[in-house]
Design a protein around this motif. Structure first.
Motif, PDB file in Angstrom:
ATOM      1  N   LEU A  36       0.845  -1.172   0.000  1.00  0.00           N
ATOM      2  CA  LEU A  36       0.000   0.000   0.000  1.00  0.00           C
ATOM      3  C   LEU A  36       0.889   1.234   0.000  1.00  0.00           C
ATOM      4  N   LEU A  37       0.656   2.106  -0.937  1.00  0.00           N
ATOM      5  CA  LEU A  37       1.291   3.420  -0.958  1.00  0.00           C
ATOM      6  C   LEU A  37       0.179   4.424  -0.724  1.00  0.00           C
ATOM      7  N   THR A  38       0.251   5.157   0.378  1.00  0.00           N
ATOM      8  CA  THR A  38      -0.802   6.099   0.725  1.00  0.00           C
ATOM      9  C   THR A  38      -0.219   7.336   1.370  1.00  0.00           C
ATOM     10  N   ASP A  39      -0.921   8.424   1.218  1.00  0.00           N
ATOM     11  CA  ASP A  39      -0.536   9.647   1.901  1.00  0.00           C
ATOM     12  C   ASP A  39      -0.971   9.533   3.353  1.00  0.00           C
ATOM     13  N   VAL A  40      -0.285  10.224   4.240  1.00  0.00           N
ATOM     14  CA  VAL A  40      -0.682  10.241   5.640  1.00  0.00           C
ATOM     15  C   VAL A  40      -1.982  11.014   5.797  1.00  0.00           C
ATOM     16  N   VAL A  41      -2.118  12.113   5.058  1.00  0.00           N
ATOM     17  CA  VAL A  41      -3.310  12.964   5.144  1.00  0.00           C
ATOM     18  C   VAL A  41      -4.211  12.683   3.946  1.00  0.00           C
ATOM     19  N   LEU A  42      -5.427  12.231   4.240  1.00  0.00           N
ATOM     20  CA  LEU A  42      -6.417  11.940   3.207  1.00  0.00           C
ATOM     21  C   LEU A  42      -7.718  12.647   3.573  1.00  0.00           C
ATOM     22  N   PRO A  43      -8.612  12.868   2.599  1.00  0.00           N
ATOM     23  CA  PRO A  43      -9.830  13.624   2.889  1.00  0.00           C
ATOM     24  C   PRO A  43     -10.833  12.929   3.816  1.00  0.00           C
ATOM     25  N   GLN A 100      -7.622  -7.548   6.677  1.00  0.00           N
ATOM     26  CA  GLN A 100      -7.764  -8.569   5.641  1.00  0.00           C
ATOM     27  C   GLN A 100      -6.420  -9.106   5.178  1.00  0.00           C
ATOM     28  N   ARG A 101      -5.383  -8.269   5.216  1.00  0.00           N
ATOM     29  CA  ARG A 101      -4.038  -8.649   4.746  1.00  0.00           C
ATOM     30  C   ARG A 101      -3.009  -8.265   5.799  1.00  0.00           C
ATOM     31  N   PRO A 102      -2.833  -9.051   6.860  1.00  0.00           N
ATOM     32  CA  PRO A 102      -1.909  -8.702   7.936  1.00  0.00           C
ATOM     33  C   PRO A 102      -0.463  -8.508   7.479  1.00  0.00           C
ATOM     34  N   ASP A 103      -0.110  -9.124   6.369  1.00  0.00           N
ATOM     35  CA  ASP A 103       1.260  -9.032   5.861  1.00  0.00           C
ATOM     36  C   ASP A 103       1.445  -7.877   4.870  1.00  0.00           C
ATOM     37  N   LEU A 104       0.465  -6.994   4.771  1.00  0.00           N
ATOM     38  CA  LEU A 104       0.493  -5.906   3.806  1.00  0.00           C
ATOM     39  C   LEU A 104       1.673  -4.965   4.056  1.00  0.00           C
ATOM     40  N   ALA A 105       2.484  -4.760   3.038  1.00  0.00           N
ATOM     41  CA  ALA A 105       3.577  -3.787   3.112  1.00  0.00           C
ATOM     42  C   ALA A 105       2.980  -2.393   2.959  1.00  0.00           C
ATOM     43  N   VAL A 106       3.438  -1.455   3.791  1.00  0.00           N
ATOM     44  CA  VAL A 106       2.877  -0.108   3.778  1.00  0.00           C
ATOM     45  C   VAL A 106       3.986   0.927   3.636  1.00  0.00           C
ATOM     46  N   VAL A 110       9.909   1.692  -1.843  1.00  0.00           N
ATOM     47  CA  VAL A 110       9.024   0.576  -2.188  1.00  0.00           C
ATOM     48  C   VAL A 110       9.773  -0.740  -1.995  1.00  0.00           C
ATOM     49  N   ARG A 111      11.006  -0.792  -2.460  1.00  0.00           N
ATOM     50  CA  ARG A 111      11.820  -2.006  -2.311  1.00  0.00           C
ATOM     51  C   ARG A 111      11.978  -2.366  -0.831  1.00  0.00           C
ATOM     52  N   LEU A 112      12.304  -1.380  -0.003  1.00  0.00           N
ATOM     53  CA  LEU A 112      12.493  -1.627   1.428  1.00  0.00           C
ATOM     54  C   LEU A 112      11.187  -2.033   2.108  1.00  0.00           C
ATOM     55  N   ALA A 113      10.085  -1.402   1.719  1.00  0.00           N
ATOM     56  CA  ALA A 113       8.787  -1.759   2.291  1.00  0.00           C
ATOM     57  C   ALA A 113       8.429  -3.208   1.951  1.00  0.00           C
ATOM     58  N   LEU A 114       8.675  -3.597   0.722  1.00  0.00           N
ATOM     59  CA  LEU A 114       8.357  -4.971   0.312  1.00  0.00           C
ATOM     60  C   LEU A 114       9.242  -5.989   1.012  1.00  0.00           C
ATOM     61  N   LYS A 115      10.443  -5.583   1.408  1.00  0.00           N
ATOM     62  CA  LYS A 115      11.330  -6.455   2.169  1.00  0.00           C
ATOM     63  C   LYS A 115      10.916  -6.529   3.635  1.00  0.00           C
ATOM     64  N   GLY A 116      10.018  -5.631   4.039  1.00  0.00           N
ATOM     65  CA  GLY A 116       9.565  -5.631   5.432  1.00  0.00           C
ATOM     66  C   GLY A 116      10.410  -4.781   6.356  1.00  0.00           C
ATOM     67  N   GLU A 117      11.239  -3.904   5.795  1.00  0.00           N
ATOM     68  CA  GLU A 117      12.085  -3.041   6.619  1.00  0.00           C
ATOM     69  C   GLU A 117      11.309  -1.781   6.984  1.00  0.00           C
ATOM     70  N   ALA A 118      11.089  -1.598   8.272  1.00  0.00           N
ATOM     71  CA  ALA A 118      10.312  -0.451   8.750  1.00  0.00           C
ATOM     72  C   ALA A 118      11.244   0.678   9.173  1.00  0.00           C
ATOM     73  N   ASP A 119      10.725   1.904   9.137  1.00  0.00           N
ATOM     74  CA  ASP A 119      11.461   3.030   9.702  1.00  0.00           C
ATOM     75  C   ASP A 119      10.593   3.892  10.594  1.00  0.00           C
ATOM     76  N   VAL A 120       9.304   3.536  10.742  1.00  0.00           N
ATOM     77  CA  VAL A 120       8.418   4.226  11.692  1.00  0.00           C
ATOM     78  C   VAL A 120       7.797   3.198  12.628  1.00  0.00           C
TER      79      VAL A 120
END
Length: 74
Positions: free
Chosen positions: A1-8, A22-28, A64-74
């Motif tokens: 998932l690629l999403t903005d922090v602020v949405l309407p 629904q998708r606990p393994d979802l990369a964000v 995106v590459r790091l997110a898909l690898k599961g590497e978090a930074d927040v």
């Protein structure tokens, strides 16, 4: 998932939480241009990454590459 922090309608953190039901393994990967304005990045559920706007295409691809690898930074 690629999403903005602020949405309407719902913020990006809530969107990610709902989708992970629904998708606990979802990369964000969150993006925002409001880091200096006090966006509460601590509300972002790990594992997630935060991309600051404006960004270059190369930065987006790397995050995106790091997110898909599961590497978090927040």
């Amino acid at each position: 998932l690629l999403t903005d922090v602020v949405l309407p309608q719902v913020n990006g953190a809530e969107l990610a939480r709902r989708l992970r039901v629904q998708r606990p393994d979802l990369a964000v990967l969150f993006m925002t241009g409001y880091v200096d304005q006090g966006i509460p990045v601590h509300d972002l559920d790990p594992p997630a990454r935060l991309l600051r706007k404006p960004f270059r295409v190369e930065e987006l691809l790397e995050q995106v590459r790091l997110a898909l690898k599961g590497e978090a930074d927040v």
